[in-house]
Motif scaffolding. Sequence first.
Motif, PDB file in Angstrom:
ATOM      1  N   PHE A  51       0.486  -1.475  -6.267  1.00  0.00           N
ATOM      2  CA  PHE A  51       0.396  -2.007  -4.902  1.00  0.00           C
ATOM      3  C   PHE A  51       1.256  -1.196  -3.953  1.00  0.00           C
ATOM      4  O   PHE A  51       0.856  -0.904  -2.833  1.00  0.00           O
ATOM      5  N   GLU A  52       2.459  -0.812  -4.414  1.00  0.00           N
ATOM      6  CA  GLU A  52       3.352  -0.038  -3.553  1.00  0.00           C
ATOM      7  C   GLU A  52       2.760   1.332  -3.238  1.00  0.00           C
ATOM      8  O   GLU A  52       2.717   1.752  -2.081  1.00  0.00           O
ATOM      9  N   LYS A  53       2.260   2.045  -4.254  1.00  0.00           N
ATOM     10  CA  LYS A  53       1.693   3.386  -4.048  1.00  0.00           C
ATOM     11  C   LYS A  53       0.455   3.350  -3.158  1.00  0.00           C
ATOM     12  O   LYS A  53       0.232   4.256  -2.357  1.00  0.00           O
ATOM     13  N   LEU A  54      -0.376   2.304  -3.312  1.00  0.00           N
ATOM     14  CA  LEU A  54      -1.609   2.207  -2.532  1.00  0.00           C
ATOM     15  C   LEU A  54      -1.421   1.426  -1.229  1.00  0.00           C
ATOM     16  O   LEU A  54      -2.379   1.200  -0.493  1.00  0.00           O
ATOM     17  N   GLU A  55      -0.171   1.007  -0.968  1.00  0.00           N
ATOM     18  CA  GLU A  55       0.172   0.249   0.234  1.00  0.00           C
ATOM     19  C   GLU A  55      -0.674  -1.011   0.368  1.00  0.00           C
ATOM     20  O   GLU A  55      -1.213  -1.328   1.426  1.00  0.00           O
ATOM     21  N   ILE A  56      -0.778  -1.742  -0.764  1.00  0.00           N
ATOM     22  CA  ILE A  56      -1.493  -3.014  -0.791  1.00  0.00           C
ATOM     23  C   ILE A  56      -0.483  -4.127  -0.584  1.00  0.00           C
ATOM     24  O   ILE A  56       0.570  -4.144  -1.210  1.00  0.00           O
ATOM     25  N   SER A  57      -0.805  -5.064   0.285  1.00  0.00           N
ATOM     26  CA  SER A  57       0.057  -6.208   0.532  1.00  0.00           C
ATOM     27  C   SER A  57      -0.718  -7.489   0.280  1.00  0.00           C
ATOM     28  O   SER A  57      -1.885  -7.594   0.648  1.00  0.00           O
ATOM     29  N   THR A 104       2.890  -4.114  -9.458  1.00  0.00           N
ATOM     30  CA  THR A 104       3.734  -3.948  -8.269  1.00  0.00           C
ATOM     31  C   THR A 104       3.843  -2.467  -7.883  1.00  0.00           C
ATOM     32  O   THR A 104       3.847  -2.134  -6.704  1.00  0.00           O
ATOM     33  N   SER A 105       3.908  -1.579  -8.872  1.00  0.00           N
ATOM     34  CA  SER A 105       3.968  -0.139  -8.586  1.00  0.00           C
ATOM     35  C   SER A 105       2.656   0.342  -7.975  1.00  0.00           C
ATOM     36  O   SER A 105       2.652   1.152  -7.046  1.00  0.00           O
TER      37      SER A 105
END
Length: 123
Positions: free
Chosen positions: A93-99, A90-91
Motif C-alpha cells: 500500500f505504501e509503495k503504490l500510495e494506496i490509502s 502495508t508495504s
Amino acid sequence: MTAPAVAANGLRKSYGYGGEVGVKTIGCFEIGPDPANLPADGEISEPGDSGALWPFKQGNGRPGTVMAGLHFGGEGKSDPEEHALACLSTSVFEKLEISLTPPAPSMSQPWGAAALNDEPPPS
C-alpha cells in the motif's frame, strides 16, 4: 486455494532482476505448506502467481477477506524447502500510495460531476 502457514516473518530477500533493475532487497514474509492440509502436488505456488493475494486465515481455518500480503516469489530449484514469499500488505500500500482512508468530501465527487455544476459556455 492452497492452505498456507506463515513460516517466517520480517525477512529481507535479495533478488537479481537483471538489466537496469539489478538486485533489489525486498522486505517480506515466508509462507510454508500447512502440515495439516498439504497441497496435492506439493507446491504452494507456481510461476505466474506473482501479484496474487495471500489472505489471513479466519478462526475456522478458511481463507478470510483481509489481505496478509502480495505474492512475489518462491523457492528455487536448488532449495529443498517448499515456500512462497509475500510482501506485507502495508508495504504494498505504501509503495503504490494506496490509502484505506475515505477521501475528503470535496474530493469525493464522481468523475464529471463538477462539469454538471458549471454554467454553459457563452454563445
